[in-house]
Scaffold this active site. Structure first.
Site, mmCIF file in Angstrom:
data_model
loop_
_atom_site.group_PDB
_atom_site.id
_atom_site.type_symbol
_atom_site.label_atom_id
_atom_site.label_comp_id
_atom_site.label_asym_id
_atom_site.label_seq_id
_atom_site.Cartn_x
_atom_site.Cartn_y
_atom_site.Cartn_z
ATOM 1 N N ASP A 1 26.169 -23.295 12.100
ATOM 2 C CA ASP A 1 26.903 -24.255 12.928
ATOM 3 C C ASP A 1 26.905 -25.586 12.202
ATOM 4 O O ASP A 1 26.065 -25.813 11.340
ATOM 5 C CB ASP A 1 26.141 -24.513 14.238
ATOM 6 C CG ASP A 1 26.271 -23.378 15.207
ATOM 7 O OD1 ASP A 1 26.999 -22.434 14.897
ATOM 8 O OD2 ASP A 1 25.625 -23.450 16.265
HETATM 9 P P1 ATP Z 1 29.235 -26.539 16.211
HETATM 10 O O1 ATP Z 1 29.856 -25.240 16.596
HETATM 11 O O2 ATP Z 1 29.156 -26.752 14.764
HETATM 12 O O3 ATP Z 1 27.972 -26.865 16.929
HETATM 13 P P2 ATP Z 1 30.649 -28.439 17.826
HETATM 14 O O4 ATP Z 1 29.440 -28.917 18.497
HETATM 15 O O5 ATP Z 1 31.608 -29.480 17.345
HETATM 16 O O6 ATP Z 1 30.371 -27.599 16.556
HETATM 17 P P3 ATP Z 1 31.651 -27.526 20.287
HETATM 18 O O7 ATP Z 1 30.476 -28.110 20.978
HETATM 19 O O8 ATP Z 1 32.138 -26.183 20.674
HETATM 20 O O9 ATP Z 1 31.405 -27.421 18.751
HETATM 21 O O10 ATP Z 1 32.813 -28.577 20.399
HETATM 22 C C1 ATP Z 1 34.138 -28.284 20.034
HETATM 23 C C2 ATP Z 1 35.064 -29.441 20.374
HETATM 24 O O11 ATP Z 1 35.051 -29.685 21.758
HETATM 25 C C3 ATP Z 1 34.676 -30.762 19.733
HETATM 26 O O12 ATP Z 1 35.268 -30.921 18.484
HETATM 27 C C4 ATP Z 1 35.207 -31.792 20.709
HETATM 28 O O13 ATP Z 1 36.549 -32.079 20.435
HETATM 29 C C5 ATP Z 1 35.109 -31.075 22.032
HETATM 30 N N1 ATP Z 1 33.901 -31.464 22.776
HETATM 31 C C6 ATP Z 1 32.629 -31.402 22.357
HETATM 32 N N2 ATP Z 1 31.775 -31.821 23.289
HETATM 33 C C7 ATP Z 1 32.515 -32.151 24.360
HETATM 34 C C8 ATP Z 1 32.219 -32.641 25.676
HETATM 35 N N3 ATP Z 1 30.983 -32.870 26.092
HETATM 36 N N4 ATP Z 1 33.250 -32.884 26.505
HETATM 37 C C9 ATP Z 1 34.503 -32.640 26.109
HETATM 38 N N5 ATP Z 1 34.853 -32.185 24.922
HETATM 39 C C10 ATP Z 1 33.882 -31.939 24.029
#
Ligand code: ATP
Length: 901
Positions: A335
């Site tokens: 990740d």
């Molecule tokens: P990884 O998979 O590497 O941990 P990540 O943390 O960016 O990556 P997700 O948490 O699935 O993956 O987030 C994907 C997308 O969702 C982000 O790029 C952002 O645009 C959106 N996002 C992340 N956190 C939030 C939140 N708390 N509220 C709304 N949208 C969010």
């Protein structure tokens, strides 16, 4: 403290929620008070299941005798006693006892280290106490506690649900039913079976979807799972494939050796005409010489020590076989957020229609201005609305504690709170004046979150939505201009702004809002799919971890591919990958949509070629693991969410995040990272490789001793000369010298070039042709040394006893020098580092020398082992012979290096 009688009412499922709340005397909104909770904890005891009692010590000791080899030795001792060879019989029995004691101690040690790891995996729970959310050890929960559940959580106790949102629970641990059950808050009839009790959720089951608030009704042994007496294993033990293979090898070896001993006995008595009693002793000698008595114990302890070392480097092993697999990992899929990056988010840029602000400051402290504007009077109405939306559509809380700002909740949301404060927004006051009516929680599949609030003028309700920008652009129909007036959505403008932010390596989030009629008191995903008004974008920086940059370089040097699989935007992911040294020359990321469009064959090719996968969902992870495995890769995959469990299980080594990971992910992972840090995966691989190398060294060290001894005996009987070593002496060497010396190898530190070598082939055997060759060569050298020195002593007129003592001491001397050689299987040992050894090597060699001095010169040992003193010049010769083994092996290593560079 309120007295609660919970044990008398096991029919919680038949009561409605209000009745349960009354019965357990709690406040469903504020939870218990800390003081009340403490009192109840004293009354009910910790929320822990009674640990399965480990077998009694005596039983564990007795189990040490249950080995084919020990039976052989005990039979030999019995017959030896019948032949009135009391000393030999006594020595064999003593050795059997010693073996049992060593095994017993090792097993205890291995068990204790696994127990220590178990505590590192203790589950936690989110609970409301005194009206505030706390993250507590699940063991501290008491009946009456109000707990908050979210997808991925393991139920910490038996609870009665108070309110639920799309809650589904996998109750397989309790009912065997693997399809998740949809829960609600309704009471059911008393006689309904556990699987149909909708309003209840039971300890040990898993939340697969949704959220809930619930009140704890039973804890510890009084839970359903506690009643069954079923303990959920946090650490799975049991033999690893390697240990199993070695056990089979040991059994086959024992049988082969018995057959050889019988053949030797027959040959000696019938062909050579020796006395049966003498031949029997020779056959016993051969059996004890050839069997590597100490090997299983040392292999177990080598693994246990490795597991402990990994835990010290933040990688907790849940499934022992993973330790071996780690050494042959060829690809790590990781990740991004929090693993390769620090997960310390700061908003650096805010984009609204027609204007971009840069924001100063780092971390969660609200110091730093929106550049060019003074906080307070400030900002265009659109920017102000955006800051407020960020604070409202938000579950995080920031607190100032001893001058430090600390965050409770999601870092992305923490960054938005800080941004709002920098804009002069008091988020606590704002949240109080615009209470939240409902929420659609963030899920990594949908990539947005929405909340419903009462509008400032009370004329309508407003939903605020934040999420991945391309997702939100699809939901929006309009945008706010600088003055806060509505205008048509300029998709092209926003696309270019998103791109610009992402190229700078920033995580981009869009914020939007929509008015809903007052009648709308609940929010469903369909309410926010169309017609939203875009407020703007924020660009959040989450710098790469310094140690991850180093670890990525280290992995690449070690021949391990590193792939980033992230939910984040493709351009952001590619930019961060560039900063990490992951993708050469800014390779574009493959997106989840592209993965979806691929058939399996094409995906295999893509999975091998690409390094960055963005906007990927857990299903994509699963497909990628399968594709890589189909291409012959051994894959380590990280994960944290409930939906990552299948990919974690499918991977050769599933790596779950210990901090931000859900219980579901931890349960599926073979390894749990205590610090969520990519560098710890690299450390675990390094330790895995070290363990495997050390196991190889142990095998390569112990087996030639047995080989040399048995060859000497065989040659003596076939040639019709006296045995150079007696059975009792062989046992001394095998059980004392070999084990004491080989134990050092279990603690051998990592070789410097461990992470410069390519990964081990997964099907490579520990007895590879190289190790087998080395064992054969050293066995011959040992035999030559034993026989040569024995015969030389006899020629010089020494007594048979004295010549045998010389032979044993020569063998031990050769072992000691061989230990220095085997510490580097292929590299030179004649370096200063090699000669110096580790302190442990020197201590064990010194101890060995003292033991041999006692063996040779102490009268009781002389009586026991039929040894005799010899003079100093012989000692020098013995050391010289030992040294020559090292020299020969250095030459062999040199030749090997020249032949196969
Ligand atoms: P990884 O998979 O590497 O941990 P990540 O943390 O960016 O990556 P997700 O948490 O699935 O993956 O987030 C994907 C997308 O969702 C982000 O790029 C952002 O645009 C959106 N996002 C992340 N956190 C939030 C939140 N708390 N509220 C709304 N949208 C969010």
């Amino acid at each position: 403290m309120t007295e609660v009688n919970v044990s008398a009412t096991p029919t919680w499922h038949a009561l409605d929620a209000a009745a349960v709340v009354a019965q357990v005397a709690t406040d469903p909104q504020r939870g218990l008070s800390e003081e009340d909770a403490r009192g109840r904890l004293a009354q009910h005891g910790p929320n822990r299941l009674a640990e399965v009692q480990p077998p009694h010590k005596l039983l564990r000791f007795a189990r040490q005798f249950h080995h084919l080899l020990i039976y052989v030795l005990l039979a030999a001792a019995g017959i030896t006693a019948l032949l009135a060879q009391w000393v030999d019989a006594g020595v064999i029995v003593a050795v059997v006892l010693l073996n049992a004691v060593i095994g017993f101690i090792q097993e205890g040690k291995a068990e204790r280290s696994l127990l220590a790891i178990r505590h590192l995996l203790a589950p936690r729970a989110r609970v409301l106490r005194d009206g505030r959310q706390h993250d507590v050890d699940a063991a501290d929960l008491v009946p009456g506690d109000v707990v908050l559940l979210a997808s991925g959580d393991r139920l910490p106790a038996d609870v009665r649900l108070l309110d639920t949102r799309n809650l589904r629970v996998d109750e397989a641990a309790l009912t065997g039913e693997s399809v998740p059950v949809e829960k609600s808050v309704e009471a059911v009839a008393v006689e309904v079976a556990i699987g149909d009790r909708l309003g209840m959720a039971y300890a040990g089951t898993l939340v697969t979807q949704g959220q809930a608030r619930a009140v704890v009704v039973s804890t510890g042994g009084r839970t359903e799972i506690g009643r069954i007496g079923h303990l959920l294993e946090t650490v799975e033990t049991g033999p690893t494939p390697l240990l199993r293979k070695m056990a089979t090898f040991g059994r086959v070896l024992t049988l082969v050796i018995l057959a050889m001993a019988a053949a030797l006995f027959a040959f000696g008595t019938w062909v050579r005409g020796y006395a049966a009693a003498d031949m029997f002793m020779a056959a016993v000698g051969l059996a004890v010489a050839a069997i590597p008595e100490g090997l299983p114990a040392i292999m177990t302890i080598t693994l246990a020590i490795g597991v402990q070392r990994m835990a010290a480097r933040h990688a907790v092993v849940r499934r022992l076989p993973a330790v071996e697999t780690l050494g042959s990992v060829t690809v790590i899929c990781s990740d991004k957020t929090g693993t390769l990056t620090r997960n310390e988010m700061t908003v650096q840029a805010v984009v609204v229609a027609g204007n971009t602000f840069t924001v100063d400051g780092a971390g969660y402290a609200p110091q730093g201005a929106w550049r060019g504007v003074t906080a307070g009077e400030l900002l265009s109405p659109a920017a102000r609305q955006l800051a407020q939306a960020g604070a409202l559509c938000n579950d995080a809380a920031l607190q100032k504690h001893e001058g430090q700002w600390t965050l409770a909740g999601d870092p992305t949301e923490g960054a938005l709170l800080t941004l709002a404060m920098k804009a002069g927004v008091d988020s606590a006051a704002l949240r109080a004046s615009r209470p939240r009516l409902d929420v659609v929680p963030f899920e990594s599949e949908t990539r947005y979150m929405a909340t419903l609030h009462r509008a400032a003028d009370d004329a309508a309700h407003v939903a605020y939505v934040k999420g991945a920008p391309e997702r939100l652009l699809q939901m929006c129909a309009a945008q706010l201009d600088l003055q806060g007036d509505l205008q048509a959505l300029d998709t092209g403008y926003w696309q270019s702004q998103i791109d610009a932010q992402a190229r700078a390596g920033r995580r981009v989030l869009a914020l939007a809002q929509v008015d809903l009629p007052l009648a709308h008191a609940q929010l469903a995903p369909c309410d926010v799919q169309h017609g939203l008004t875009l407020l703007g974008l924020v660009g959040i920086i989450d710098p790469p971890r310094d140690e991850a940059v180093r670890a990525v370089a280290q992995c690449r040097e070690a021949g391990i591919g590193v792939k980033m699989i992230t939910g984040d935007h493709a351009v952001t992911a590619a930019a961060i990958a560039g900063q990490l040294g992951l993708a050469d020359g800014g390779t574009a990321a493959v997106t989840g949509a592209e993965i979806e469009a691929c058939d399996d064959a094409r995906l295999r090719e893509l999975a091998v070629r690409a390094t960055v996968f963005a906007r990927a969902s857990p299903e994509h992870k699963l497909r990628l693991v399968r594709a890589l495995q189909a291409e012959g890769h051994v894959v380590a995959m990280t994960g944290d969410g409930v939906n990552d469990a299948p990919a974690l299980k499918q991977a050769d080594v599933g790596v779950a995040m210990g901090r931000k990971g859900t219980e579901a992910a931890k349960q599926a992972g073979a390894i749990v990272l205590a610090d969520d840090n990519f560098a710890s995966i690299a450390c675990a691989v390094e330790e895995g490789r070290t363990i495997y190398t050390n196991l190889r060294k142990v095998v390569a060290f112990i087996l030639p001793v047995n080989g040399g001894e048995s060859l000497s005996l065989l040659v003596a009987v076939l040639a019709g000369v006296a045995l150079p070593i007696l059975p009792a002496q062989i046992l001394w060497v095998n059980m004392v010298s070999s084990i004491a010396l080989a134990m050092v190898l279990a603690f051998e530190p990592t070789e410097v070039d461990t992470m410069r070598r390519p990964p081990r082939r997964p099907n490579e055997r520990i007895l590879s042709s190289f190790v087998a060759w080395r064992i054969g060569l050293v066995s011959l050298l040992f035999m030559a040394g034993i026989f040569g020195m024995f015969e030389l002593a006899l020629v010089r007129g020494a007594s048979l006893e004295e010549a045998r003592t010389v032979a044993v001491n020569t063998l031990v001397a050769m072992e000691i020098f061989y230990l220095f050689s085997v510490r580097y299987l292929k590299a030179r040992s004649f370096t200063w580092q090699g000669v110096k050894g580790t302190p442990l090597v020197l201590v064990s060699v010194a101890a060995m020398v003292l033991l041999q001095v006692a063996f040779t010169y102490a009268p009781p040992m002389q009586a026991l082992f039929h040894t005799r003193a010899h003079d100093v010049s012989t000692v020098i010769e013995i050391v010289a012979v030992g040294f020559s083994v090292l020299v020969v092996l250095e030459v062999e290593k040199w030749l090997m290096r020249r032949l196969q560079p």
